[in-house]
Design an enzyme around this catalytic site. Structure first.
Site, mmCIF file in Angstrom:
data_model
loop_
_atom_site.group_PDB
_atom_site.id
_atom_site.type_symbol
_atom_site.label_atom_id
_atom_site.label_comp_id
_atom_site.label_asym_id
_atom_site.label_seq_id
_atom_site.Cartn_x
_atom_site.Cartn_y
_atom_site.Cartn_z
ATOM 1 N N HIS A 154 0.672 -1.237 0.023
ATOM 2 C CA HIS A 154 0.013 0.157 0.108
ATOM 3 C C HIS A 154 0.841 1.320 0.155
ATOM 4 O O HIS A 154 0.887 1.917 0.762
ATOM 5 C CB HIS A 154 -0.888 -0.031 1.338
ATOM 6 C CG HIS A 154 -2.061 -1.053 1.109
ATOM 7 N ND1 HIS A 154 -2.069 -2.200 1.865
ATOM 8 C CD2 HIS A 154 -3.146 -0.882 0.279
ATOM 9 C CE1 HIS A 154 -3.084 -3.046 1.317
ATOM 10 N NE2 HIS A 154 -3.858 -2.378 0.590
ATOM 11 N N ASP A 304 -8.850 -0.384 -7.522
ATOM 12 C CA ASP A 304 -8.199 -0.687 -6.463
ATOM 13 C C ASP A 304 -7.651 -2.300 -6.678
ATOM 14 O O ASP A 304 -6.543 -2.448 -6.005
ATOM 15 C CB ASP A 304 -9.116 -0.606 -5.048
ATOM 16 C CG ASP A 304 -8.257 -0.669 -3.940
ATOM 17 O OD1 ASP A 304 -7.129 -0.459 -4.102
ATOM 18 O OD2 ASP A 304 -8.938 -0.794 -2.668
HETATM 19 N N1 LIG Z 1 -5.389 -12.254 -2.943
HETATM 20 C C1 LIG Z 1 -5.354 -11.024 -3.427
HETATM 21 N N2 LIG Z 1 -5.949 -10.075 -2.802
HETATM 22 C C2 LIG Z 1 -6.026 -8.884 -3.136
HETATM 23 C C3 LIG Z 1 -5.427 -8.554 -4.669
HETATM 24 N N3 LIG Z 1 -5.510 -7.261 -4.746
HETATM 25 C C4 LIG Z 1 -6.180 -6.878 -3.767
HETATM 26 N N4 LIG Z 1 -6.364 -7.542 -2.646
HETATM 27 C C5 LIG Z 1 -7.047 -7.516 -1.539
HETATM 28 O O1 LIG Z 1 -8.345 -6.583 -1.687
HETATM 29 C C6 LIG Z 1 -8.008 -5.428 -0.917
HETATM 30 C C7 LIG Z 1 -8.620 -4.063 -1.455
HETATM 31 O O2 LIG Z 1 -8.531 -3.379 -0.215
HETATM 32 P P1 LIG Z 1 -6.997 -3.197 0.698
HETATM 33 O O3 LIG Z 1 -6.237 -2.400 0.038
HETATM 34 O O4 LIG Z 1 -7.548 -2.921 2.054
HETATM 35 O O5 LIG Z 1 -6.318 -4.839 0.548
HETATM 36 C C8 LIG Z 1 -6.580 -5.402 -0.605
HETATM 37 C C9 LIG Z 1 -6.164 -6.839 -0.618
HETATM 38 O O6 LIG Z 1 -6.558 -7.394 0.762
HETATM 39 C C10 LIG Z 1 -5.038 -9.790 -5.123
HETATM 40 O O7 LIG Z 1 -4.180 -9.626 -6.593
HETATM 41 N N5 LIG Z 1 -4.695 -10.729 -4.665
HETATM 42 ZN ZN LIG Z 2 -5.719 0.317 -2.484
#
Ligand SMILES: Nc1nc2c(ncn2[C@@H]2O[C@@H]3COP(=O)(O)O[C@H]3[C@H]2O)c(=O)[nH]1
Ligand SMILES: [Zn+2]
Length: 441
Positions: A154, A304
């Site tokens: 992040h 996102d």
């Molecule tokens: N397993 C997995 N989780 C993802 C991926 N991209 C986003 N996430 C999940 O989706 C969430 C979106 O919100 P957050 O950024 O809090 O945290 C992110 C991760 O927990 C991915 O490619 N794989």
């Molecule tokens: Zn994000």
């Protein structure tokens, strides 16, 4: 404190010829104080990290070796580069490439990324439409860069990827002809701000660990509320307020829109947001503000979690970053005796297992609904996600086969060992009556 003590020790040594016991005692106290500080995770932003590599788990490669917040030197260095580069012309080729989901973020350093963000505001005509002064946009972008932390996933590059996907979606779906500029400005700025000051620990952790954020926001989307509050902290300052030349009513509308978009990125509200969109889809109307608002929340959610819609060589390193952040959180949860978030547990999750479930149950159902409204997106974001699902399904099967083979050969080795042991003990004890050969002899 340590330095002053060393200085004092030197002085005494020169004057008295030896170090008095009281100095040794003070040194011991300073050491024990340092140890205490280093073992307290929540003081990590002091730069005093507990090195988790001491534990039984494999350490995260660099997570705990860095300070969470960017240093002043780091920021100044990037700011200088950015200001220097921002006067240079970005080629038409790059400008067009920036509008596509195939854009490779890994080829660009942070100062260049800031220039690319500037290009997005420029090419969507926001500068003249909202009378944004170039220096204010630069200051805004610098503050944004500064307030994303040095964490594996992040971080500022994630901010850029989400914004770039949003930007790409705006062009691919020709949203400029369907929504007004204020809505587009809300969408792009929400994407830029949506994870500001993320610390690398999700809402479940914030709530379970009763962090300052969870207390402040009463366990209600603590992170998203914080990202949003930091965004408006930046926008409150005149020198970085890109909305400063807007009317009070326009500002009010933008603030409301950004808050809605950022709060919608809390994944615990995933079904709620998706179901709302599904319910209006059959009668979707671009002239209806409520419909547009829901679409904006869907677009930021899609952006996102859109890494898997990118080319494999762009997407895969992002998965490594995500798992690094996940594993770090679950390691800390174990150390602190908190409930361990299952999809973050290094003992339970593998790269393919993490992706197949996520793509099947989260990504595709969301992306498919957006493509129902914009069929042209099918080839740009659904096809690559299906390919990724295929890739990780194969990887998951290969991993399973390998595990089975390994288990079989381990079992075979064990039985062989046991048989060898038995034979040895039988040689000592006399003839083996159970073996046909021995019976014959
Ligand atoms: N397993 C997995 N989780 C993802 C991926 N991209 C986003 N996430 C999940 O989706 C969430 C979106 O919100 P957050 O950024 O809090 O945290 C992110 C991760 O927990 C991915 O490619 N794989
Ligand atoms: Zn994000």
């Amino acid at each position: 404190m340590e330095k002053r003590l060393q200085g004092l020790e030197k002085k005494i040594l020169i004057e008295a010829g030896e170090t008095p016991a009281v100095v040794y005692e003070m040194k011991k106290q300073v050491d024990s104080f340092r140890e205490k500080l280093e073992s307290v995770e929540h003081l990590s932003w002091l730069g005093l990290f507990k090195d988790l590599s001491e534990g039984t788990h494999k350490p995260s490669p660099f997570y705990h070796k860095r300070t969470l917040h960017k240093t002043r030197e780091e920021c100044e260095h990037v700011r200088e580069k950015f200001l220097h580069m921002s006067s240079l012309e970005v080629s038409e080729e790059v400008r067009q490439y920036l509008k596509t989901p195939t854009f490779d973020n890994w080829q660009w350093e942070d100062a260049e990324i800031m220039v690319l963000l500037q290009v997005m505001y420029t090419d969507l005509d926001f500068i003249p439409t909202f009378n944004i002064e170039p220096e204010v946009l630069q200051q805004f972008l610098f503050e944004i860069y500064r307030r994303y932390n040095n964490i594996p996933f992040h971080n500022f590059k994630h901010c850029f990827c989400v914004t770039q996907m949003m930007y790409g979606l705006i062009w691919l779906t020709d949203l400029r002809s369907k929504m007004d500029s204020i809505d587009l400005l809300i969408m792009l700025t929400s994407a830029v701000c949506h994870d500001l000051d993320h610390t690398g620990y999700n809402n479940a952790y914030q709530i379970n660990a009763q962090t300052e954020l969870a207390l402040r926001y009463n366990d209600i989307s603590p992170l998203e509320n914080h990202h949003c509050a930091v965004a408006f902290e930046i926008l409150e300052r005149t020198e970085s307020n890109i909305f400063r030349n807007l009317s009070t009513d326009q500002y009010k509308r933008i603030r409301e829109g950004i808050i809605k978009c950022i709060l919608a990125t809390d994944m615990s509200r995933h079904n709620e947001v998706l179901n709302k969109f599904k319910s209006i889809l059959p009668v979707f109307d671009f002239t209806n503000k409520d419909h547009r608002d829901v679409l904006m929340t869907i677009l930021i959610k899609v952006s996102d979690i859109s890494n898997e819609a990118r080319p494999m060589e762009v997407a895969e390193p992002w998965l490594d970053c995500l798992l690094q952040e996940f594993f770090n959180q679950s390691d800390v949860e174990k150390l602190e005796g908190l409930p361990v978030t299952p999809f973050m547990d290094r003992d339970k999750v593998t790269k393919p297992s993490s992706q197949t479930g996520f793509i099947r149950f989260v990504l595709l159902p969301l992306f498919i609904e957006l493509a129902n409204l914009f069929p042209c997106l099918e080839q740009h974001i659904i096809d690559p996600v299906r390919k990724a699902l295929d890739y990780y399904t194969k990887m998951e099967k290969a991993l399973e086969t390998e595990q089975q083979n390994r288990a079989q050969s381990e079992n075979a080795a064990k039985s062989k060992e046991a048989a060898g042991g038995r034979q040895d003990s039988q040689t000592d004890a006399g003839p083996d009556t159970s073996e046909p050969e021995s019976q014959l002899t």
